[in-house]
Write a protein that holds these residues in place. Structure first.
Motif, PDB file in Angstrom:
ATOM      1  N   VAL A  28      41.233   2.708  39.370  1.00  0.00           N
ATOM      2  CA  VAL A  28      40.205   3.738  39.537  1.00  0.00           C
ATOM      3  C   VAL A  28      39.735   3.688  40.985  1.00  0.00           C
ATOM      4  N   ILE A  29      39.737   4.860  41.622  1.00  0.00           N
ATOM      5  CA  ILE A  29      39.162   4.876  42.970  1.00  0.00           C
ATOM      6  C   ILE A  29      38.096   5.972  43.061  1.00  0.00           C
ATOM      7  N   ILE A  30      37.092   5.670  43.851  1.00  0.00           N
ATOM      8  CA  ILE A  30      36.020   6.647  44.052  1.00  0.00           C
ATOM      9  C   ILE A  30      35.776   6.772  45.546  1.00  0.00           C
ATOM     10  N   THR A  31      35.863   7.994  46.041  1.00  0.00           N
ATOM     11  CA  THR A  31      35.684   8.203  47.477  1.00  0.00           C
ATOM     12  C   THR A  31      34.551   9.192  47.745  1.00  0.00           C
ATOM     13  N   GLN A  32      34.034   9.767  46.655  1.00  0.00           N
ATOM     14  CA  GLN A  32      32.984  10.762  46.813  1.00  0.00           C
ATOM     15  C   GLN A  32      31.635  10.109  46.541  1.00  0.00           C
ATOM     16  N   SER A  33      30.793  10.079  47.555  1.00  0.00           N
ATOM     17  CA  SER A  33      29.500   9.415  47.422  1.00  0.00           C
ATOM     18  C   SER A  33      28.676  10.098  46.338  1.00  0.00           C
ATOM     19  N   GLY A  34      27.989   9.297  45.523  1.00  0.00           N
ATOM     20  CA  GLY A  34      27.094   9.866  44.522  1.00  0.00           C
ATOM     21  C   GLY A  34      27.683   9.967  43.123  1.00  0.00           C
ATOM     22  N   ILE A  35      28.964   9.720  42.982  1.00  0.00           N
ATOM     23  CA  ILE A  35      29.587   9.811  41.654  1.00  0.00           C
ATOM     24  C   ILE A  35      29.153   8.650  40.770  1.00  0.00           C
ATOM     25  N   ASN A  42      32.482   4.382  50.081  1.00  0.00           N
ATOM     26  CA  ASN A  42      31.255   5.171  50.141  1.00  0.00           C
ATOM     27  C   ASN A  42      30.801   5.320  51.590  1.00  0.00           C
ATOM     28  N   ASP A  43      30.954   6.544  52.120  1.00  0.00           N
ATOM     29  CA  ASP A  43      30.570   6.786  53.512  1.00  0.00           C
ATOM     30  C   ASP A  43      29.207   7.455  53.627  1.00  0.00           C
ATOM     31  N   ASP A  44      28.540   7.589  52.494  1.00  0.00           N
ATOM     32  CA  ASP A  44      27.281   8.337  52.519  1.00  0.00           C
ATOM     33  C   ASP A  44      26.150   7.515  51.907  1.00  0.00           C
ATOM     34  N   LYS A  45      24.997   8.167  51.719  1.00  0.00           N
ATOM     35  CA  LYS A  45      23.818   7.413  51.311  1.00  0.00           C
ATOM     36  C   LYS A  45      23.613   7.360  49.796  1.00  0.00           C
ATOM     37  N   HIS A  46      24.486   8.019  49.050  1.00  0.00           N
ATOM     38  CA  HIS A  46      24.253   8.096  47.603  1.00  0.00           C
ATOM     39  C   HIS A  46      24.819   6.902  46.851  1.00  0.00           C
ATOM     40  N   GLU A  47      24.063   6.485  45.858  1.00  0.00           N
ATOM     41  CA  GLU A  47      24.504   5.408  45.003  1.00  0.00           C
ATOM     42  C   GLU A  47      25.758   5.860  44.244  1.00  0.00           C
ATOM     43  N   THR A  48      26.785   5.042  44.262  1.00  0.00           N
ATOM     44  CA  THR A  48      28.056   5.406  43.637  1.00  0.00           C
ATOM     45  C   THR A  48      28.452   4.295  42.679  1.00  0.00           C
ATOM     46  N   SER A  49      28.810   4.684  41.450  1.00  0.00           N
ATOM     47  CA  SER A  49      29.069   3.608  40.490  1.00  0.00           C
ATOM     48  C   SER A  49      30.249   3.904  39.568  1.00  0.00           C
ATOM     49  N   HIS A  50      30.790   2.841  39.041  1.00  0.00           N
ATOM     50  CA  HIS A  50      31.840   2.963  38.036  1.00  0.00           C
ATOM     51  C   HIS A  50      31.576   1.949  36.938  1.00  0.00           C
ATOM     52  N   TYR A  96      36.369  -3.907  44.475  1.00  0.00           N
ATOM     53  CA  TYR A  96      36.294  -3.853  45.921  1.00  0.00           C
ATOM     54  C   TYR A  96      35.462  -2.666  46.369  1.00  0.00           C
ATOM     55  N   GLY A  97      34.670  -2.879  47.399  1.00  0.00           N
ATOM     56  CA  GLY A  97      33.870  -1.771  47.933  1.00  0.00           C
ATOM     57  C   GLY A  97      33.956  -1.728  49.442  1.00  0.00           C
ATOM     58  N   GLU A  98      33.888  -0.534  50.002  1.00  0.00           N
ATOM     59  CA  GLU A  98      33.908  -0.389  51.458  1.00  0.00           C
ATOM     60  C   GLU A  98      33.227   0.921  51.828  1.00  0.00           C
ATOM     61  N   GLY A  99      33.170   1.202  53.120  1.00  0.00           N
ATOM     62  CA  GLY A  99      32.598   2.474  53.567  1.00  0.00           C
ATOM     63  C   GLY A  99      31.396   2.255  54.458  1.00  0.00           C
ATOM     64  N   SER A 100      31.145   3.260  55.307  1.00  0.00           N
ATOM     65  CA  SER A 100      30.124   3.107  56.341  1.00  0.00           C
ATOM     66  C   SER A 100      28.732   3.518  55.870  1.00  0.00           C
ATOM     67  N   GLY A 101      28.626   4.169  54.724  1.00  0.00           N
ATOM     68  CA  GLY A 101      27.331   4.661  54.269  1.00  0.00           C
ATOM     69  C   GLY A 101      26.467   3.539  53.721  1.00  0.00           C
ATOM     70  N   ASN A 102      25.166   3.803  53.575  1.00  0.00           N
ATOM     71  CA  ASN A 102      24.312   2.771  52.998  1.00  0.00           C
ATOM     72  C   ASN A 102      24.078   2.997  51.509  1.00  0.00           C
ATOM     73  N   GLY A 103      24.763   3.982  50.937  1.00  0.00           N
ATOM     74  CA  GLY A 103      24.680   4.212  49.497  1.00  0.00           C
ATOM     75  C   GLY A 103      25.291   3.029  48.772  1.00  0.00           C
ATOM     76  N   LYS A 104      24.623   2.584  47.722  1.00  0.00           N
ATOM     77  CA  LYS A 104      25.087   1.394  47.019  1.00  0.00           C
ATOM     78  C   LYS A 104      26.405   1.634  46.295  1.00  0.00           C
ATOM     79  N   LYS A 105      27.182   0.580  46.170  1.00  0.00           N
ATOM     80  CA  LYS A 105      28.422   0.624  45.420  1.00  0.00           C
ATOM     81  C   LYS A 105      28.246  -0.314  44.230  1.00  0.00           C
ATOM     82  N   ILE A 106      28.323   0.266  43.054  1.00  0.00           N
ATOM     83  CA  ILE A 106      27.957  -0.485  41.847  1.00  0.00           C
ATOM     84  C   ILE A 106      29.094  -0.481  40.843  1.00  0.00           C
ATOM     85  N   LEU A 107      29.391  -1.634  40.270  1.00  0.00           N
ATOM     86  CA  LEU A 107      30.448  -1.717  39.266  1.00  0.00           C
ATOM     87  C   LEU A 107      29.941  -2.478  38.046  1.00  0.00           C
TER      88      LEU A 107
END
Ligand SMILES: Nc1ncnc2c1ncn2[C@@H]1O[C@H](COP(=O)(O)OP(=O)(O)O)[C@@H](O)[C@H]1O
Ligand SMILES: [Mg+2]
Lengths: 303, 229
Positions: free
Chosen positions: A66-73, A99-107, A128-139
């Motif tokens: 599973v990959i997520i590249t859209q911030s906020g999903i 996650n390159d944006d400010k939105h919290e993104t989770s799976h 694994y998480g990466e990206g320049s945004g400060n939106g959280k990456k949550i699993l």
């Protein structure tokens, strides 16, 4: 698929000797590619997949990244795995978030395993998480397992980088002679949080489980490891939680072993502490600087 | 040449080494002996930079190295095989030998270091340096790490401990070969090793008692002198 997608997939995949028999790639909440085989079927259902592995399937290799590249999903997926009698499969799952944006993104992957008699499953999960945004990456993965007579399952789960918050729940019930081995590796840094919860019920004669958790908490990160092993009959359970903390990192281990029969043999071991001074001294006396020695010790600990 | 001048070492208000003056010349074989607790390991750790002396100076080839760190000393050519080998979580024998050598080496080369200490090599390379290895195995791997490092000043702290007879024979050979191009300092109670020494240093309660090998060996023969364990 673009370059970012490919790189993310690379991070969470695992090379296997045998070719991939079936796969399903999910990106930003939808399936972008799928392949099935004569022995392994992957069928879509609402919000997830039904995966069927036929009896006696040998060397079945299934990838369901599973990959997520859209911030906020906020992606939730329900996958059921039905592993037929005496089948032997390797399942590579995992999730990468860019996650390159400010939105919290989770799976949240809610996975249920129904493992029939004599089947063997190796389940590899990388986060694994990466990206320049400060939106959280949550699993938040949830794994529920039912293991029939003499079946075997090994779970290798790895979370090495970039996941801000994770809560992992693993529940399993084991019947006669079933064996569940779990190797978990987690590294957290910055302000990351990781929780891992296990509940293993040994409900069959000679069922056994061996759980090894190795974790490293750096900076101000926090980890919690709660395991509960219940032995209802003659069985064996061994839980080993080993953690290195650095800086202001914290690790909490909450062990529970519950023997409900005199012939249940349950052990919980936990060791938490900073890198052993002795280990540093030995490597420094071989010419490494303190920093280099620390790096080697952590890398090898999580390998 | 390595010189220790007026070295004192205190721990918790207790004087562990009392005014040690010693000179170690190049390509010579030194044995330090003495009862348990006499300060032998402390002295070795002071040479390696693991302990800092309370007073006194350490001169190596004319340079004052008293304030040099462990890493700096390792890079200058010092090596120390610990009395109690360190256990690691995750580090393999193979990794340790790579680090000791200071670069990536082939498995074949790693094996040669292990076979020198009598370990059937391939089998051990991927083993973790943890409790699953026996005391004697760990001790030999510790020695192998110093052989791989190949330091100009090699210190071995009771290398014979936990090592069976085989290995003992072999060990003496390793030391003999080593002396050809380096200063070897062995902390030992073994008569066989004492006999090989160019110089024997007897430590007792933190002071150097005597450095005449012949006298010392006669004393051992006459059991006048503590042999340690
Ligand atoms: N780090 C330390 N802290 C406190 N006491 C120490 C330390 N290292 C050594 N000692 C003490 O110094 C004395 C000499 O120890 P050691 O050098 O290990 O002797 P040896 O190697 O000759 O048996 C012992 O009494 C020991 O307890
Ligand atoms: Mg000692």
């Amino acid at each position: 698929m673009n370059e970012t997608d490919k790189e993310l997939l690379e991070k969470i995949s695992e090379q296997t000797k045998e070719p991939i028999s079936a796969y399903n790639i999910r990106k930003n909440g939808t399936c972008i590619d799928r392949k099935v085989s004569d022995y392994i079927n992957i069928a879509a259902k609402e919000h997830g997949l039904e995966i069927y592995v036929k009896e006696n399937t040998l060397f079945g290799i299934i990838h369901i990244p599973v990959i997520i590249t859209q911030s906020g999903i906020k992606d939730i997926v329900y996958n059921d795995f039905h592993i037929g009698k005496n089948a032997n499969v390797i399942i590579v799952a995992g999730c990468g978030i860019h996650n390159d944006d400010k939105h919290e993104t989770s799976h949240s992957g809610i996975h249920r395993f129904f493992i029939a008699e004599g089947a063997k499953v190796k389940y590899i999960e990388k986060h694994y998480g990466e990206g320049s945004g400060n939106g959280k990456k949550i699993l938040n993965p949830v794994t529920e397992i039912k293991m029939q007579k003499n079946s075997k399952m090994t779970i290798n789960s790895v979370q090495i980088k970039g996941v801000d918050d994770t809560k992992r729940v693993t529940k399993a019930t084991l019947y006669d002679g079933a064996t569940l081995t779990i190797n978990e590796k987690i590294l957290t840094n910055n302000n990351q949080k990781a929780k891992s919860e296990f509940e293993i019920i040994l409900d069959g004669l000679d069922a056994s489980t061996h759980i090894v958790s190795r974790s490293v908490a750096i900076d101000k990160s926090y980890q919690e490891f709660a395991s509960k092993v219940i032995g209802k009959t003659k069985c064996y359970g061994h839980v080993e939680c080993d953690a290195i903390i650095k800086d202001e990192g914290m690790v909490r281990s909450i062990p529970e072993v519950f023997a409900q029969d005199t012939s249940a043999n349950l052990i919980h071991e936990a060791a938490i502490g900073k890198i052993a001074g002795e280990e540093l001294l030995k490597l420094m006396s071989l010419g490494l600087t303190e920093k280099e020695a620390e790096k080697v010790i952590i890398e090898e600990f999580l390998k | 040449m390595l010189e220790l001048k007026n070295i004192c070492f205190e721990q918790n208000g207790e004087l562990i080494l009392n005014n040690i003056n010693l000179t170690f010349e190049d390509n010579k074989f030194y044995v330090i002996t003495g009862p348990n607790g006499s300060g032998k390991s402390s002295l070795a750790k002071i040479i390696m930079g693991i302990y800092k002396p309370t007073s006194g100076v350490i001169i190596y080839n004319g340079h004052n190295i008293t304030d040099k760190s462990i890493t700096e000393r390792a890079k200058l050519g010092f090596g120390y095989a610990f009395q109690t080998p360190t256990l690691f979580k995750g580090l393999t024998v193979w990794e340790l030998l790579n680090i000791a050598k200071g670069k990536k080496i082939s498995k074949k080369e790693a094996c040669t270091f292990l076979s020198q200490v009598g370990l059937c090599a391939q089998k051990y390379l991927d083993r973790e340096l943890n409790k699953s290895l026996s005391g004697g195995e760990l001790k030999r791997i510790e020695i192998a790490s110093i052989i791989a490092k190949n330091p100009a000043i090699a210190i071995f702290d009771e290398p014979e401990a936990g090592i069976d007879l085989w290995s003992f024979e072999h060990l003496t050979k390793i030391f003999k070969d080593m002396v050809l191009d380096k200063t070897t300092i062995v902390i030992s109670h073994q008569e066989r090793i004492l006999k090989m020494a160019d110089k024997v240093i007897l430590l007792d309660k933190g002071t150097v008692k005597e450095v005449k090998k012949e006298d010392f060996l006669t004393k051992i023969a006459n059991k006048e002198c503590a042999k340690g364990e």
